[in-house]
Design an enzyme around this catalytic site. Structure first.
Site, PDB file in Angstrom:
ATOM      1  N   ARG A  21     -16.112  -6.802   7.749  1.00 43.29           N
ATOM      2  CA  ARG A  21     -15.620  -7.304   8.866  1.00 43.29           C
ATOM      3  C   ARG A  21     -14.759  -6.129   9.458  1.00 43.29           C
ATOM      4  O   ARG A  21     -14.454  -6.391  10.644  1.00 43.29           O
ATOM      5  CB  ARG A  21     -14.476  -8.395   8.183  1.00 43.29           C
ATOM      6  N   CYS A  78      -4.224  -8.919   7.374  1.00 45.62           N
ATOM      7  CA  CYS A  78      -5.746  -9.341   7.096  1.00 45.62           C
ATOM      8  C   CYS A  78      -6.102 -10.078   8.360  1.00 45.62           C
ATOM      9  O   CYS A  78      -6.115  -9.753   9.231  1.00 45.62           O
ATOM     10  CB  CYS A  78      -5.289 -10.442   5.701  1.00 45.62           C
TER      11      CYS A  78
END
Length: 279
Positions: A178, A237
């Protein structure tokens, strides 16, 4: 008090009058899972409704923005949590999800005696911690005494400046794919904040699903932090939840509590700001 508690120790304190055990498991049907079975005496909190206040626009605060402190204080009172309570919270993600978020929020409201169950629900079952389906009767208390959130957070503007400042550090704890921009299963755009470094949250865990030892965590994070103070480090995050897992790891390592970027990638990726990739 250390931020982690081992399942074997939890099993010995279940009858402690000051213990408040919290089930913070997440995912589809989680309320039903809790109703069917949970650790003995546990009360349920919901990440989506109890630990976040959805604005409807993830570009303003991300997917899990913080609730107002008064609402959280009222929730704690309904759970019977007072400043004297010993709170232990678990999830089913090895402490990497809502359990760490609840730990962070309790610390942020000023509560000191709170721990996350190392290894989570699975480890508790393996250690023989009893389970049942009983609904614990809670003696509700007044809202938890509070003033302001006491742990540091960072705004999107501060993150942008910090990521370009060599004296500061922005840590992205999402999975490496990611971060590199190879995939994005949740948010609209793949990639990362330019200048942020990637230390995946899963690297804080040993193969058995428990946190690494404090010494191992110290060695791991000290290499990245260098001589920076906690206030010069920002952790994020996808939506400000799993970042708390890494913050807990830093505290367990004795490196202090850095700033949390609550909006995280879910806010940044919708903001129109620059996005970096490695693909």
């Amino acid at each position: 008090m250390q931020p982690l508690i081992q399942p074997q120790l939890l099993a010995t304190i279940l009858s402690d009058k000051d213990l408040v055990l919290i089930d913070a498991r997440t995912g589809p049907g989680v309320q039903q899972k809790y109703t069917q079975e949970h650790l003995q005496g546990a009360l349920f909190v919901d990440l989506e409704t109890d630990l976040a206040h959805k604005s409807g626009d993830a570009a303003d605060g991300g997917r899990h923005p913080m609730p107002v402190i008064n609402a959280f204080a009222e929730l704690l009172g309904k759970l019977g949590i007072t400043p004297q309570s010993h709170v232990v919270v678990y999830d089913d993600k090895n402490g990497a999800n809502a359990a760490a978020r609840f730990w962070w929020m309790l610390r942020a409201i000023g509560h000191k005696k709170v721990q996350v169950l190392d290894g989570g629900y699975t480890a508790a079952l393996a250690a023989g911690v009893p389970v049942n389906s009983d609904q614990k009767v809670t003696i509700e208390r007044p809202p938890y005494p509070h003033t302001i959130w006491q742990l540091p957070t960072a705004t999107i503007n501060e993150v942008a400046a910090a990521a370009q400042d060599s004296k500061r550090l922005v840590i992205d704890v999402r999975e490496a794919a990611r971060y590199r921009g190879e995939t994005e299963p949740i948010d609209q755009v793949a990639g990362h904040i330019p200048g942020a470094v990637n230390i995946p949250f899963a690297s804080t865990l040993a193969p058995d699903g428990f946190y690494h030892s404090p010494t191992e965590l110290y060695e791991k994070y000290k290499q990245a932090l260098g001589n920076r103070n906690p206030e010069d480090v920002i952790v994020h995050c996808g939506s400000g939840v799993t970042a708390c897992h890494t913050i807990l790891g830093l505290e367990q390592a004795g490196l202090g509590i850095p700033k949390l970027y609550v909006g995280s990638w879910s806010e940044w990726s919708r903001s129109g700001r620059p996005i970096a990739t490695e693909v």
